[in-house]
Write a protein that holds these residues in place. Structure first.
Motif, PDB file in Angstrom:
ATOM      1  N   ARG A 233       1.996  -4.503   1.488  1.00 46.48           N
ATOM      2  CA  ARG A 233       2.847  -5.723   0.927  1.00 46.48           C
ATOM      3  C   ARG A 233       2.227  -6.060  -0.408  1.00 46.48           C
ATOM      4  NH1 ARG A 233       1.517  -9.344   5.338  1.00 46.48           N
ATOM      5  NH2 ARG A 233       1.710  -8.008   6.950  1.00 46.48           N
ATOM      6  N   MET A 234       1.077  -5.680  -0.712  1.00 47.76           N
ATOM      7  CA  MET A 234       0.350  -5.868  -2.154  1.00 47.76           C
ATOM      8  C   MET A 234       0.842  -4.837  -3.311  1.00 47.76           C
ATOM      9  SD  MET A 234      -3.607  -6.232  -2.744  1.00 47.76           S
ATOM     10  CE  MET A 234      -3.919  -5.374  -4.180  1.00 47.76           C
ATOM     11  N   MET A 235       0.813  -3.578  -2.745  1.00 41.67           N
ATOM     12  CA  MET A 235       0.782  -2.491  -3.697  1.00 41.67           C
ATOM     13  C   MET A 235       1.260  -1.434  -2.635  1.00 41.67           C
ATOM     14  SD  MET A 235      -0.889  -1.157  -6.884  1.00 41.67           S
ATOM     15  CE  MET A 235       0.050  -0.283  -8.114  1.00 41.67           C
ATOM     16  N   PRO A 236       2.075  -0.553  -2.753  1.00 43.29           N
ATOM     17  CA  PRO A 236       2.640   0.538  -1.638  1.00 43.29           C
ATOM     18  C   PRO A 236       1.550   1.645  -1.803  1.00 43.29           C
ATOM     19  CG  PRO A 236       4.275   0.239  -3.131  1.00 43.29           C
ATOM     20  CD  PRO A 236       3.368  -0.845  -3.803  1.00 43.29           C
ATOM     21  N   PHE A 254      -2.795   4.641  -4.083  1.00 44.65           N
ATOM     22  CA  PHE A 254      -1.590   3.597  -4.367  1.00 44.65           C
ATOM     23  C   PHE A 254      -0.642   4.238  -4.990  1.00 44.65           C
ATOM     24  CE2 PHE A 254      -5.782   1.158  -4.048  1.00 44.65           C
ATOM     25  CZ  PHE A 254      -5.202   0.001  -3.317  1.00 44.65           C
ATOM     26  N   SER A 255       0.529   3.614  -5.158  1.00 44.38           N
ATOM     27  CA  SER A 255       1.856   4.428  -5.529  1.00 44.38           C
ATOM     28  C   SER A 255       1.636   5.009  -6.896  1.00 44.38           C
ATOM     29  CB  SER A 255       3.294   3.583  -5.509  1.00 44.38           C
ATOM     30  OG  SER A 255       2.795   2.229  -5.821  1.00 44.38           O
ATOM     31  N   GLY A 259      -7.019   4.504  -7.873  1.00 40.72           N
ATOM     32  CA  GLY A 259      -7.576   3.932  -6.540  1.00 40.72           C
ATOM     33  C   GLY A 259      -7.670   4.849  -5.192  1.00 40.72           C
ATOM     34  N   GLU A 260      -8.482   4.573  -4.460  1.00 35.79           N
ATOM     35  CA  GLU A 260      -8.644   5.091  -3.240  1.00 35.79           C
ATOM     36  C   GLU A 260      -8.877   4.380  -2.127  1.00 35.79           C
ATOM     37  OE1 GLU A 260     -10.086   9.414  -2.607  1.00 35.79           O
ATOM     38  OE2 GLU A 260     -10.325   8.933  -0.339  1.00 35.79           O
ATOM     39  N   ILE A 261      -8.283   4.378  -0.839  1.00 40.27           N
ATOM     40  CA  ILE A 261      -8.786   3.304   0.257  1.00 40.27           C
ATOM     41  C   ILE A 261      -8.779   4.382   1.380  1.00 40.27           C
ATOM     42  CG2 ILE A 261      -7.692   1.527   2.042  1.00 40.27           C
ATOM     43  CD1 ILE A 261      -8.318   0.433  -0.789  1.00 40.27           C
ATOM     44  N   GLY A 262      -9.797   4.086   2.412  1.00 41.34           N
ATOM     45  CA  GLY A 262      -9.918   4.867   3.417  1.00 41.34           C
ATOM     46  C   GLY A 262      -9.787   3.881   4.772  1.00 41.34           C
ATOM     47  N   ILE A 263      -9.509   4.463   5.680  1.00 41.18           N
ATOM     48  CA  ILE A 263      -9.708   3.617   6.856  1.00 41.18           C
ATOM     49  C   ILE A 263     -10.065   4.351   8.115  1.00 41.18           C
ATOM     50  CG2 ILE A 263      -8.329   1.974   8.594  1.00 41.18           C
ATOM     51  CD1 ILE A 263      -6.170   1.547   6.378  1.00 41.18           C
ATOM     52  N   ILE A 264     -11.252   3.792   8.614  1.00 43.02           N
ATOM     53  CA  ILE A 264     -11.959   4.544   9.544  1.00 43.02           C
ATOM     54  C   ILE A 264     -11.769   3.738  10.893  1.00 43.02           C
ATOM     55  CG2 ILE A 264     -14.182   5.398  10.432  1.00 43.02           C
ATOM     56  CD1 ILE A 264     -15.011   5.514   7.596  1.00 43.02           C
TER      57      ILE A 264
END
Ligand code: SAM
Length: 345
Positions: A233-236, A254-255, A259-264
């Protein structure tokens, strides 16, 4: 068993890699080098208990780790407690960096830390041969952060540590954040910005029933799906392909590619089928799963005079018996006897 046949079975381990009875290759060893911690993170520790288990000598960790490496471990992560509290850590890293796997390669050498002492140690650790660090941070708002760690000045110290690690080249630098609903889930968007501004990989981790106290419930877990929706919602976000089958994190950028986000997501999307890990506790017990109900006393055997062949055979047998999966959230689930800080996360 005769020494010759022990050697043979140990050699088999190194040739075919370390495998469990489900065919999983075990190449990742996490070693807790102290049970002490200088933080009292509210979701992890009660704040009343200190260290619960002894620690071994640095030379003893080294001997045990060498055995695992000879059997096929290629990645070693030092953890705790808080590993940077451990005197001799730089020497241990230097010795580990000199080890070679049976195929002649150096180890992938990493460290998980709360980052409080990292500013003063990052460069020495890098010079000693450490490849990467993961810093645990559960908020980007200084006040929230210090409410969680229960240590004044912790946010500034950790931020300095993160920046020192980046400057020293301990990269890719990962930040692990455990999310708890109603507690620090308001930090999600701030962490997304932090990942971009500080050029770090921020990884959100679902809270597991591994705390000293009794806090865990299914409702307190912030699931992967919700985290992705909120950041989107903040940034695709754009999902990145997995680099290896045993990778625990789902990765996103991010689109704009920055930057990189990980989810464990060990709770809502368990990855036990691809698990490649075993752990060695600060007192030298092998744990084949975070949720194991039994521990295997490798150090006890070493103290009793077992030779390297006998210890290798014990490691092989123990790894063979690794559990198929954890049972979080199922009826009859049993919390392990040790909490995360005493296992070595
Ligand atoms: N002191 C070091 C640190 O802070 O990274 C290493 C030990 S700490 C126990 C390792 C990691 O486990 C931290 O990232 C912490 O947030 C995480 N952790 C602790 N309890 C947890 C739980 N119940 N569920 C998921 N992660 C947990």
């Amino acid at each position: 068993m005769a020494a010759a046949s022990l050697s043979a079975s140990a050699a088999t381990g190194s040739l075919s890699g370390l495998r469990d009875s489900y065919g999983r290759t075990i190449h990742d060893l996490r070693v807790s080098i102290t049970d002490r911690c200088n933080y009292k993170c509210v979701y992890c520790r009660t704040g009343e208990l200190g260290a619960q288990y002894p620690e071994l000598g640095i030379d003893e960790y080294l001997r045990l780790i060498k055995l695992f490496v000879g059997l096929g471990i290629t990645k070693v992560r030092l953890t705790g407690g808080e590993p940077l509290l451990r005197r001799g850590i730089v020497d241990l890293v230097r010795e580990l960096a000199a080890l070679r796997t049976p195929t002649g390669d150096g180890l992938d050498l990493a460290l998980t830390t709360n980052g409080h002492l990292l500013d003063g140690l990052a460069q020495s650790l890098k010079d000693a041969g450490l490849d990467r660090v993961t810093v645990s941070m559960d908020a980007v708002d200084p006040a929230v952060f210090e409410r969680i760690t229960r240590i004044d000045g912790s946010f500034a110290a950790v931020l300095a540590g993160v920046r020192a690690a980046r400057t020293a080249g301990l990269t890719p630098l990962k930040i692990n954040c455990v999310l708890l609903r109603g507690f620090n889930d308001d930090q999600i968007e701030g962490f997304a910005r932090f990942a971009r501004e500080e050029q770090v990989v921020v990884r959100f981790i679902e809270f597991m029933p591994l705390e000293e106290g009794r806090l865990w419930s299914p409702e307190i877990v912030v699931p992967l799906k919700e985290i992705v929706e909120r950041i989107n919602r903040m940034m695709p976000l754009v999902e990145l392909p997995a680099r290896e089958p045993s990778e625990t994190a789902r990765r996103y950028t991010f689109s704009d590619g920055v930057g990189e986000i990980g989810i464990i997501a060990p709770v809502t999307q368990a990855f036990c089928g691809a698990c490649s890990r075993v752990r060695l506790t600060s007192d030298g017990k092998i744990r084949t799963c975070l949720f194991s109900q039994v521990e295997h006393d490798l150090y006890g055997r070493m103290r009793a005079g077992a030779n390297d062949d006998e210890l290798r055979a014990y490691i092989l047998r123990t790894v063979q018996g690794k559990e198929a999966r954890h049972h979080i959230g199922e009826p009859g689930f049993l919390k392990p006897s040790r909490s995360m800080v005493h296992i070595g996360g």
